[in-house]
Enzyme design. Structure first.
Site, PDB file in Angstrom:
ATOM      1  CB  SER B  37      -1.027   0.039   1.371  1.00 56.34           C
ATOM      2  OG  SER B  37      -1.633  -1.194   1.158  1.00 56.34           O
ATOM      3  CB  CYS B  38       4.522   2.009   0.456  1.00 62.46           C
ATOM      4  SG  CYS B  38       4.711   1.810   2.119  1.00 62.46           S
TER       5      CYS B  38
END
Lengths: 415, 171
Positions: B37-38
């Site tokens: 999700s970075c």
């Protein structure tokens, strides 16, 4: 002795700062580019440190005693081979494989400069002066050779706070790696924690109690895995870490892994992730659903996925029921989420969510393995910090040994 | 086998860890492993071949005290820090272009709300829009992790997913 996140955060910064300075000095000395691997504040028992040294590798170490702003022992431990390679870069001589007097003094010099690097880093963060004794060179294979006569090194059952870093060479054929251990003296550490603490925090004994509880949870997970898969598994590594959130995915493999993730809700709430390498996942599926069409390629069919999720689900219950029973509360966990992806990508969503409200986390690291068969399972339990503090303050330490972790699988082996 | 420092020649990619940002130029390659999700934000100026990569984990640094201490951690502060460092190095603000990737949502946990990856992507787009930096390519969202490599000289952003069928994408 009480500690809080602020105090531990400062300790963590000390560990990082020290490792950075030590790596820089190694580079200047040898001309080899180095990088600092994961730096951790570990809460470890003597038994766990013993496991670190359990592989019978020949090692050399350089040890100093600290006093002043921080009392304790700082020890740099190299694989014997690494130490010899470093010595070779310093003394322009043919390849060596013995620690004669000259090599010994060169290695001691290197170790001493590294120790001083760490110590200078800590002194900077603490804004104090730390005195360092004359270095002592140690050669051996067992933990006793290095830490046996250090009072503050923990006995098998004691939980010690120790700083642990790895530094390695990069971009060369030279394979250098070393570990650094700092064992602070308990009174000295208590005093520092007291200075650095900004709120009530947690009694150290509660953390010790919680760690013992997690130890039971880990044993329970291994037992559950054995029951469900028929593969004889055991806990290989188990430790409580305090790390910056960013360090958590960085410690996970960049390989493609198979995992099951849960969120749990209660006091504490948080996330629980089980990760297997692909070979282990296939082995588990074969063991649990022998008739499944899984033929060992990269994909996991529906049957395979549900077998892994089922195993994860029961292991999660075993792990969390143990916590809930001791804390005398209820911890609910979500339905399992299956993941087959790059290891670090499976963890980063969790740290992002926690990152909205905290910078550091306690991580219960556990590795479960099987003898002679593929079963490598890494378990990351990462509680929400504020809930954890509340949960720990409510913890009745005396209750831990008498509380069974689950009703389902009965008795606890307290090893 | 004595090796002193890094040899010239083909340089190893420089690793950009979580919450880090690196600015470089030319053929140097910047690499971030295992973005879930970075979000990876690549900015570059095609004329000067100066560019940088940020590996952010949270959307809004402006709302956080002390976010200056770690600008690479947040989408908004990372973008501004990248731009500033690039301009200091000689890039021309008006020709800078952006490519973004990452921001997957692999888990549907209740506590995640609309998705932690989505929040990062939206924040980055908002900040780039505010600063007038055009997004010339993107590969965001989905449910898979990505390993990315960026070379400012060519502006190429290479994306590798774990799922072998997806192979390698170039933006």
């Amino acid at each position: 002795m009480r500690l809080d996140v602020n105090a531990l955060g400062t300790f963590y910064r000390m560990a990082r700062e020290g490792a950075g300075l030590a790596a820089g000095r190694l580079t200047r000395m040898t001309g080899v580019e180095t990088q600092v691997g994961i730096t951790k504040l570990n809460f470890m028992r003597g038994t766990e440190i013993r496991r670190d040294f359990g592989d019978g590798t020949d090692r050399v170490g350089v040890r100093v005693e600290l006093s002043g702003g921080l009392d304790g022992h700082s020890v740099v431990v190299f694989d014997r081979e690494s130490a010899l390679r470093i010595v070779e870069t310093l003394i322009n001589d043919a390849e060596t494989d013995e620690f004669d007097e000259m090599n010994r003094s060169a290695a001691t010099e290197v170790g001493n400069i590294m120790n001083n690097g760490f110590v200078d880093g800590w002194a900077d963060v603490l804004e104090t002066v730390i005195d360092v004794s004359t270095p002592e060179f140690i050669e051996g294979t067992t933990v006793d050779a290095f830490f046996g006569d250090i009072d503050e090194a923990p006995d098998d059952d004691d939980l010690a706070l120790l700083f642990h870093s790895n530094i390695s060479a990069i971009g060369t054929e030279m394979d250098i790696g070393f570990s650094h251990y700092l064992f602070p003296r308990r009174e000295s550490m208590a005093q520092l924690l007291e200075q650095l603490r900004t709120n009530e925090g947690i009694e150290y004994d509660k953390l010790d109690g919680f760690d013992r509880m997690a130890e039971q949870g880990a044993e329970e997970v291994a037992k559950t895995a054995t029951t469900l898969t028929g593969i004889d598994t055991s806990v290989e590594i188990r430790r409580l870490n305090f790390v910056s959130l960013e360090a958590i995915p960085e410690a996970v493999s960049n390989e493609t892994l198979v995992g099951v993730a849960f969120e749990f809700d209660g006091t504490p709430s948080g996330y629980l992730v089980f990760l297997f390498d692909e070979a282990s996942a296939h082995e588990i599926i074969d063991a649990m659903v022998p008739m499944s069409p899984d033929d060992g390629d990269d994909e996991f069919g529906e049957m395979g996925k549900s077998a892994i999720m089922e195993l994860g689900n029961i292991m999660a219950s075993g792990f969390l029921d143990g916590w809930a029973n001791v804390l005398d509360t209820t911890i609910d966990h979500s339905t399992p989420e299956f993941i087959h992806d790059i290891g670090s990508a499976a963890i980063d969503p969790v740290i992002i969510q926690l990152g909205e409200s905290q910078d550091f986390a306690f991580v219960f690291d556990t590795v479960v393995v099987a003898d002679g068969r593929e079963f490598d399972c890494e378990i990351y339990a990462i509680p929400d910090e504020s809930d954890l503090e509340r949960a720990l303050n409510d913890l009745d330490v005396d209750k831990i040994d008498e509380t069974p972790t689950t009703a389902e699988f009965g008795e606890i082996e307290n090893t | 086998m004595k090796t002193y420092g890094t040899e010239p020649g083909i340089p190893d990619p420089v690793q950009v860890g979580i919450s880090e940002l690196v600015v470089t130029e030319g053929d140097d390659t910047l690499k971030s492993y295992g973005l879930g999700s970075c979000l990876a934000i690549a900015l570059y100026d095609p004329d000067t071949e100066i560019g940088g990569l940020a590996h952010i984990m949270l959307p809004n640094g402006d709302e956080i005290e002390n976010s200056d201490a770690k600008p690479g951690k947040y989408a908004d502060t990372a973008i501004r820090a990248l731009l500033r460092r690039m301009v200091e190095r000689g890039a021309s603000y008006t020709s800078v272009e952006a490519k973004i990737t990452g921001g997957s949502d692999m888990f549907e946990f209740e506590s995640f709300g609309d998705g932690v990856g989505k929040r990062n992507t939206e924040a980055a787009k908002r900040e780039l829009e505010k600063l007038g930096v055009p997004i010339v390519a993107e590969d965001v969202g989905g449910t898979e992790g990505r390993t990315v490599e960026f070379t400012p000289g060519t502006g190429t952003l290479t994306i590798k997913k774990a799922n072998t069928d997806a192979g390698v994408t170039e933006l």
